[in-house]
Write a protein that holds these residues in place. Structure first.
Motif, PDB file in Angstrom:
ATOM      1  N   ILE A 109       4.274   9.331 -10.291  1.00  0.00           N
ATOM      2  CA  ILE A 109       3.602   9.482 -11.583  1.00  0.00           C
ATOM      3  C   ILE A 109       3.029  10.889 -11.719  1.00  0.00           C
ATOM      4  CG2 ILE A 109       1.580   8.749 -12.929  1.00  0.00           C
ATOM      5  CD1 ILE A 109       2.197   5.877 -11.843  1.00  0.00           C
ATOM      6  N   GLN A 110       2.449  11.411 -10.648  1.00  0.00           N
ATOM      7  CA  GLN A 110       1.902  12.774 -10.699  1.00  0.00           C
ATOM      8  C   GLN A 110       3.014  13.795 -10.912  1.00  0.00           C
ATOM      9  OE1 GLN A 110      -1.425  13.668 -10.796  1.00  0.00           O
ATOM     10  NE2 GLN A 110      -0.433  15.545 -11.467  1.00  0.00           N
ATOM     11  N   LYS A 111       4.154  13.603 -10.221  1.00  0.00           N
ATOM     12  CA  LYS A 111       5.285  14.519 -10.412  1.00  0.00           C
ATOM     13  C   LYS A 111       5.797  14.474 -11.848  1.00  0.00           C
ATOM     14  CE  LYS A 111       7.372  14.575  -5.804  1.00  0.00           C
ATOM     15  NZ  LYS A 111       8.587  14.183  -5.057  1.00  0.00           N
ATOM     16  N   VAL A 112       5.877  13.281 -12.410  1.00  0.00           N
ATOM     17  CA  VAL A 112       6.350  13.136 -13.788  1.00  0.00           C
ATOM     18  C   VAL A 112       5.355  13.771 -14.759  1.00  0.00           C
ATOM     19  CG1 VAL A 112       6.861  11.456 -15.617  1.00  0.00           C
ATOM     20  CG2 VAL A 112       7.815  11.140 -13.327  1.00  0.00           C
TER      21      VAL A 112
ATOM     22  N   HIS B 206       0.836  -1.214   0.000  1.00  0.00           N
ATOM     23  CA  HIS B 206       0.000   0.000   0.000  1.00  0.00           C
ATOM     24  C   HIS B 206       0.870   1.264   0.000  1.00  0.00           C
ATOM     25  CE1 HIS B 206      -3.363   2.635   0.904  1.00  0.00           C
ATOM     26  NE2 HIS B 206      -2.648   3.151   1.887  1.00  0.00           N
ATOM     27  N   LEU B 207       1.875   1.308   0.854  1.00  0.00           N
ATOM     28  CA  LEU B 207       2.752   2.477   0.921  1.00  0.00           C
ATOM     29  C   LEU B 207       3.542   2.665  -0.368  1.00  0.00           C
ATOM     30  CD1 LEU B 207       4.063   2.227   4.601  1.00  0.00           C
ATOM     31  CD2 LEU B 207       2.435   3.882   3.663  1.00  0.00           C
ATOM     32  N   GLN B 208       4.014   1.571  -0.930  1.00  0.00           N
ATOM     33  CA  GLN B 208       4.758   1.665  -2.184  1.00  0.00           C
ATOM     34  C   GLN B 208       3.860   2.146  -3.316  1.00  0.00           C
ATOM     35  OE1 GLN B 208       8.222   1.136  -2.539  1.00  0.00           O
ATOM     36  NE2 GLN B 208       7.698   2.239  -4.403  1.00  0.00           N
ATOM     37  N   ALA B 209       2.640   1.683  -3.336  1.00  0.00           N
ATOM     38  CA  ALA B 209       1.696   2.125  -4.367  1.00  0.00           C
ATOM     39  C   ALA B 209       1.431   3.625  -4.248  1.00  0.00           C
ATOM     40  CB  ALA B 209       0.388   1.340  -4.261  1.00  0.00           C
ATOM     41  N   LYS B 210       1.284   4.123  -3.032  1.00  0.00           N
ATOM     42  CA  LYS B 210       1.079   5.561  -2.828  1.00  0.00           C
ATOM     43  C   LYS B 210       2.287   6.358  -3.306  1.00  0.00           C
ATOM     44  CE  LYS B 210      -0.736   6.997   1.060  1.00  0.00           C
ATOM     45  NZ  LYS B 210      -1.147   7.140   2.473  1.00  0.00           N
ATOM     46  N   GLN B 211       3.490   5.862  -3.024  1.00  0.00           N
ATOM     47  CA  GLN B 211       4.704   6.533  -3.495  1.00  0.00           C
ATOM     48  C   GLN B 211       4.752   6.553  -5.022  1.00  0.00           C
ATOM     49  OE1 GLN B 211       7.934   4.419  -1.654  1.00  0.00           O
ATOM     50  NE2 GLN B 211       8.000   5.788   0.121  1.00  0.00           N
ATOM     51  N   ASN B 212       4.365   5.453  -5.631  1.00  0.00           N
ATOM     52  CA  ASN B 212       4.373   5.371  -7.096  1.00  0.00           C
ATOM     53  C   ASN B 212       3.363   6.328  -7.716  1.00  0.00           C
ATOM     54  OD1 ASN B 212       6.363   3.452  -6.890  1.00  0.00           O
ATOM     55  ND2 ASN B 212       5.034   1.732  -7.347  1.00  0.00           N
ATOM     56  N   VAL B 213       2.201   6.465  -7.107  1.00  0.00           N
ATOM     57  CA  VAL B 213       1.187   7.399  -7.606  1.00  0.00           C
ATOM     58  C   VAL B 213       1.715   8.828  -7.511  1.00  0.00           C
ATOM     59  CG1 VAL B 213      -1.099   8.388  -7.129  1.00  0.00           C
ATOM     60  CG2 VAL B 213      -0.797   5.905  -7.186  1.00  0.00           C
TER      61      VAL B 213
ATOM     62  N   TYR C  92      21.470  14.900 -21.631  1.00  0.00           N
ATOM     63  CA  TYR C  92      20.857  14.352 -20.420  1.00  0.00           C
ATOM     64  C   TYR C  92      19.676  15.233 -20.038  1.00  0.00           C
ATOM     65  CZ  TYR C  92      25.319  11.972 -20.259  1.00  0.00           C
ATOM     66  OH  TYR C  92      26.423  11.222 -20.584  1.00  0.00           O
ATOM     67  N   TYR C  93      18.551  14.603 -19.869  1.00  0.00           N
ATOM     68  CA  TYR C  93      17.350  15.307 -19.436  1.00  0.00           C
ATOM     69  C   TYR C  93      17.227  15.080 -17.931  1.00  0.00           C
ATOM     70  CZ  TYR C  93      12.403  16.617 -19.242  1.00  0.00           C
ATOM     71  OH  TYR C  93      11.209  17.196 -18.931  1.00  0.00           O
ATOM     72  N   TYR C  94      18.009  15.880 -17.175  1.00  0.00           N
ATOM     73  CA  TYR C  94      18.107  15.684 -15.730  1.00  0.00           C
ATOM     74  C   TYR C  94      16.809  15.949 -14.987  1.00  0.00           C
ATOM     75  CZ  TYR C  94      23.133  14.888 -15.793  1.00  0.00           C
ATOM     76  OH  TYR C  94      24.365  14.358 -16.014  1.00  0.00           O
ATOM     77  N   ASN C  95      15.942  16.811 -15.521  1.00  0.00           N
ATOM     78  CA  ASN C  95      14.675  17.040 -14.823  1.00  0.00           C
ATOM     79  C   ASN C  95      13.923  15.729 -14.600  1.00  0.00           C
ATOM     80  OD1 ASN C  95      15.281  19.739 -14.879  1.00  0.00           O
ATOM     81  ND2 ASN C  95      13.791  20.259 -16.446  1.00  0.00           N
ATOM     82  N   LEU C  96      13.948  14.872 -15.606  1.00  0.00           N
ATOM     83  CA  LEU C  96      13.282  13.569 -15.466  1.00  0.00           C
ATOM     84  C   LEU C  96      14.157  12.581 -14.705  1.00  0.00           C
ATOM     85  CD1 LEU C  96      10.926  11.680 -16.057  1.00  0.00           C
ATOM     86  CD2 LEU C  96      11.993  11.143 -18.251  1.00  0.00           C
ATOM     87  N   LEU C  97      15.425  12.525 -15.027  1.00  0.00           N
ATOM     88  CA  LEU C  97      16.327  11.585 -14.350  1.00  0.00           C
ATOM     89  C   LEU C  97      16.318  11.797 -12.842  1.00  0.00           C
ATOM     90  CD1 LEU C  97      19.321  11.637 -16.851  1.00  0.00           C
ATOM     91  CD2 LEU C  97      17.741   9.731 -16.444  1.00  0.00           C
ATOM     92  N   ASP C  98      16.292  13.056 -12.414  1.00  0.00           N
ATOM     93  CA  ASP C  98      16.258  13.351 -10.975  1.00  0.00           C
ATOM     94  C   ASP C  98      14.985  12.828 -10.317  1.00  0.00           C
ATOM     95  OD1 ASP C  98      18.736  14.543 -11.133  1.00  0.00           O
ATOM     96  OD2 ASP C  98      17.958  16.597 -11.171  1.00  0.00           O
ATOM     97  N   GLN C  99      13.871  12.888 -11.023  1.00  0.00           N
ATOM     98  CA  GLN C  99      12.611  12.362 -10.479  1.00  0.00           C
ATOM     99  C   GLN C  99      12.645  10.850 -10.322  1.00  0.00           C
ATOM    100  OE1 GLN C  99       9.937  14.043  -9.315  1.00  0.00           O
ATOM    101  NE2 GLN C  99      10.987  15.943  -9.747  1.00  0.00           N
ATOM    102  N   LEU C 100      13.345  10.196 -11.227  1.00  0.00           N
ATOM    103  CA  LEU C 100      13.347   8.735 -11.248  1.00  0.00           C
ATOM    104  C   LEU C 100      14.374   8.123 -10.313  1.00  0.00           C
ATOM    105  CD1 LEU C 100      12.881   8.186 -15.071  1.00  0.00           C
ATOM    106  CD2 LEU C 100      11.143   8.193 -13.278  1.00  0.00           C
ATOM    107  N   ARG C 101      15.264   8.913  -9.782  1.00  0.00           N
ATOM    108  CA  ARG C 101      16.290   8.386  -8.867  1.00  0.00           C
ATOM    109  C   ARG C 101      15.725   8.130  -7.504  1.00  0.00           C
ATOM    110  NH1 ARG C 101      21.476  12.105 -10.388  1.00  0.00           N
ATOM    111  NH2 ARG C 101      21.182  11.851 -12.588  1.00  0.00           N
TER     112      ARG C 101
END
Length: 130
Positions: free
Chosen positions: A44-47, A34-41, A121-130
């Motif tokens: 996704i919203q940030k992306v 449940h917590l991981q799913a909330k983090q993933n949502v 390098y598209y760091y705006n996205l890479l930073d979100q995914l780290r």
């Protein structure tokens, strides 16, 4: 979550084996899911927000109906070359280089600084995914 609380996870898992107590382990595991799913949502919203913001920035930098295609490729491949971008967008390489130079000037993307075979390098996205 599981990595952070791995001792608890293994204790509850051992309790299923030695005590037959599945309830604690199942509750713990479901809470982690449940917590991981909330983090993933949230991610996704940030992306999605980043996509809208950077599409707007890119559109302000380059007045072309092709800019959405370029930004879409940047989101699919946040590390790329001009040649790769040209292949994936179907745009002429000279046009792609012009767009990428403009993006780099405005720090929407960054490069390795090489003169030939430059990697971007598209760091705006890479930073979100780290």
């Amino acid at each position: 979550m599981l990595e952070r609380d791995k001792h608890k996870y293994y204790r509850y898992l051992n309790d299923t084996r030695y005590k037959g107590d599945w309830t604690q382990w199942i509750q713990f595991f479901l809470q982690c899911v449940h917590l991981q799913a909330k983090q993933n949502v949230r991610l996704i919203q940030k992306v999605n927000d980043l996509y809208e913001e950077d599409l707007e920035k890119a559109s302000a930098l380059v007045n072309s109906h092709n800019i959405r295609t370029v930004v879409n490729v940047m989101f699919q491949h946040p590390i790329f070359t001009a040649n790769m971008m040209a292949e994936l967008t179907g745009l002429p390489e000279a046009t792609v280089r012009r767009y990428l130079n403009r993006f780099e000037e405005q720090q929407l993307i960054f490069s390795d600084g090489r003169m030939r075979s430059k990697t971007y390098y598209y760091y705006n996205l890479l930073d979100q995914l780290r």
